[in-house]
Design an enzyme around this catalytic site. Structure first.
Site, short mmCIF file in Angstrom:
data_model
loop_
_atom_site.label_atom_id
_atom_site.label_comp_id
_atom_site.label_asym_id
_atom_site.label_seq_id
_atom_site.Cartn_x
_atom_site.Cartn_y
_atom_site.Cartn_z
N ASP A 1 32.83 35.01 57.91
CA ASP A 1 33.06 33.88 58.32
C ASP A 1 32.23 33.38 59.50
O ASP A 1 31.90 32.22 59.70
CB ASP A 1 34.72 33.89 58.83
CG ASP A 1 35.36 32.62 59.17
OD1 ASP A 1 34.73 31.65 58.78
OD2 ASP A 1 36.70 32.64 59.45
N ASP B 1 28.61 30.79 59.53
CA ASP B 1 28.40 29.65 60.29
C ASP B 1 27.14 29.92 61.05
O ASP B 1 26.38 28.98 61.39
CB ASP B 1 29.55 29.58 61.33
CG ASP B 1 30.75 28.72 60.50
OD1 ASP B 1 30.77 28.57 59.32
OD2 ASP B 1 31.63 28.44 61.42
N LYS C 1 30.82 47.31 60.72
CA LYS C 1 31.00 47.75 62.19
C LYS C 1 31.29 49.44 61.86
O LYS C 1 32.47 49.73 62.54
CB LYS C 1 32.05 46.96 62.82
CG LYS C 1 32.04 47.16 64.25
CD LYS C 1 30.84 46.79 65.23
CE LYS C 1 31.22 47.17 66.59
NZ LYS C 1 29.95 46.95 67.37
N ASP D 1 27.26 43.14 64.99
CA ASP D 1 26.71 42.72 66.57
C ASP D 1 25.20 42.47 66.31
O ASP D 1 24.62 41.45 66.68
CB ASP D 1 27.11 43.51 67.59
CG ASP D 1 27.04 44.95 67.46
OD1 ASP D 1 26.69 45.35 66.25
OD2 ASP D 1 27.18 45.80 68.28
N TYR E 1 42.26 38.88 57.60
CA TYR E 1 43.11 37.32 57.34
C TYR E 1 44.23 37.94 56.48
O TYR E 1 45.30 37.03 56.27
CB TYR E 1 42.27 36.48 56.86
CG TYR E 1 41.14 35.86 57.68
CD1 TYR E 1 41.02 36.36 58.96
CD2 TYR E 1 40.01 35.44 57.12
CE1 TYR E 1 40.12 35.73 59.92
CE2 TYR E 1 38.89 34.71 57.95
CZ TYR E 1 39.04 35.24 59.27
OH TYR E 1 37.98 34.88 60.04
#
Ligand code: NAD
Length: 360
Positions: A250, A254, A194, A226, A143
């Site tokens: 992020d 959620d 990752k 993943d 970001y």
């Protein structure tokens, strides 16, 4: 002796002002019970700030936040501002606030409340007892990384670019927060990355592994993002504390939120090295139900409790607010997002009134 605190309130957009009003009533009710005095100052952020002064994070707001003991934020954003250029969007204000206050650590608890077992979309036996803390890096990663932007290619195409980058010191400081959080919990930390594909993740994994040596009482594991998404849905009880970068955090926070049945129940804390933290619900501004008295104010109220606990060092007042939330749920009050058969449907305001009765 009365303790005085200056709090900056940022109601923002959508359901923000509705749920903030409930949290403010709760704070006013709790203050005299614990010999606390709050000076409450409101400031503009997000779409409402764009409408009033043309920018999503006015300098005056950042100044006010810096000069306060803690910041209680509701939510920002809405359809109305979605087509503005990126720099003028409400979300840019939120990112600016986090960067401006140096808030690099976001703590998001996802805890299943026994009263809301049925609200989860997963089977009760899968989610019962889930108690996860996601520690998300907040001011680095994709970001913020450079270069970013829309560029023209030689062939006249447009090319969108964002860069995922972390320095070793950025990884170390979030790692320390996560190890310390894990120490206060069940002592298990899962670092999510990752590293099989991304160099930035390989650095992340190396630094977190090296840090682990300083925390021999914390059991450290690593997981690819993943797989982590899959495991969160398959058997979430395996997790205690999770630490991960900005983008993965992020998304995973959620997903963890949904295990609990409603995003309307989840608070969060964003902390820096020093200075005021920002305490806010995990959910957004819910423009689809704004102004209809349908919002669940409990995440906002629990954010105020987190503010008392982590921002103002007032654990007894935080406990009392959390107990009041449990009490109203035990009494059967439910907003639409957590409604179940046999419960009493209430709107945002009535939920607030029930909380005040529970606190009195
Ligand atoms: P959202 O969290 O606002 O809403 C997702 C769904 O959950 C909606 O159906 C909404 O009605 C429901 N919901 C959310 N909070 C609720 C509550 N307290 N009570 C009852 N139901 C609730 O996410 P979104 O729809 O993706 O985004 C809407 C806007 O919010 C966008 O502009 C987005 O950028 C912004 N947003 C802001 C923040 C923030 O302020 N920190 C976070 C996420 C999204």
């Amino acid at each position: 002796m009365t303790q005085h605190f200056t709090l900056t309130l940022l109601p923002g957009d959508g359901i923000g002002p509705e749920i903030m009003a409930v949290a403010v009533d709760v704070l006013k009710a709790i203050a005299p019970q614990f010999d606390l005095a709050f000076t409450l100052q409101e400031a503009l952020i997000g779409g409402s700030a764009i409408d009033e002064v043309g920018t999503p994070l006015p300098e005056a707001t950042l100044d006010r936040c810096r000069q306060s003991d803690a910041v209680l934020l509701a939510a920002i954003g809405g359809y109305k501002w979605d087509s503005l250029p990126r720099a003028q969007r409400p979300e840019t204000g939120l990112l600016g606030l986090r960067a401006g206050l140096g808030l690099f650590a976001n703590l998001r608890p996802a805890k299943i409340l026994p009263q809301l077992l049925d609200a989860s979309s997963l089977k009760a036996e899968v989610v019962e007892g889930v108690d996860i803390m996601v520690v998300r890096e907040l001011t680095g990663g994709i970001y913020f990384g450079q270069p970013k932007g829309l560029f023209a290619t030689e062939t006249g195409e447009q090319r969108g670019v964002n860069t995922m980058a972390y320095t070793s010191s950025e990884i170390d400081r979030i790692g320390k927060v996560a190890f310390e959080a894990a120490q206060k919990r069940q002592g298990r930390l899962c670092s999510v990355d990752k590293a099989n594909v991304l160099e930035v993740s390989q650095l992340w994994r190396d630094r977190i592994t090296a840090l682990g040596v300083d925390y021999p009482n914390v059991e450290l594991s690593h997981m690819y993002v993943d797989n982590a998404a899959m495991q969160l849905l398959r058997w979430p009880k395996q997790f205690d504390t999770i630490v991960t970068g900005n983008l993965f955090g992020d998304i995973l926070s959620d997903a963890a939120a949904m295990l609990t049945g409603s995003i309307g129940m989840l608070p969060s804390a964003s902390l820096g090295e020093s200075g005021p933290g920002v305490f806010e619900p995990v959910h957004g501004s819910a423009p689809d139900i704004a102004g209809e008295d349908k919002a669940n104010p409990l995440a906002q109220v629990l954010s105020a409790a987190m503010m008392l606990r982590y921002g103002l060092d007032q654990p007894a007042a935080a406990d009392k607010i959390e107990a009041a939330v449990m009490a109203v749920l035990n009494q059967g009050y439910r907003t639409g997002d957590i409604m179940a058969t046999g419960m009493t449907p209430v709107g945002c305001k009535a939920m607030g009134e029930a909380l005040l009765r529970a606190l009195s």
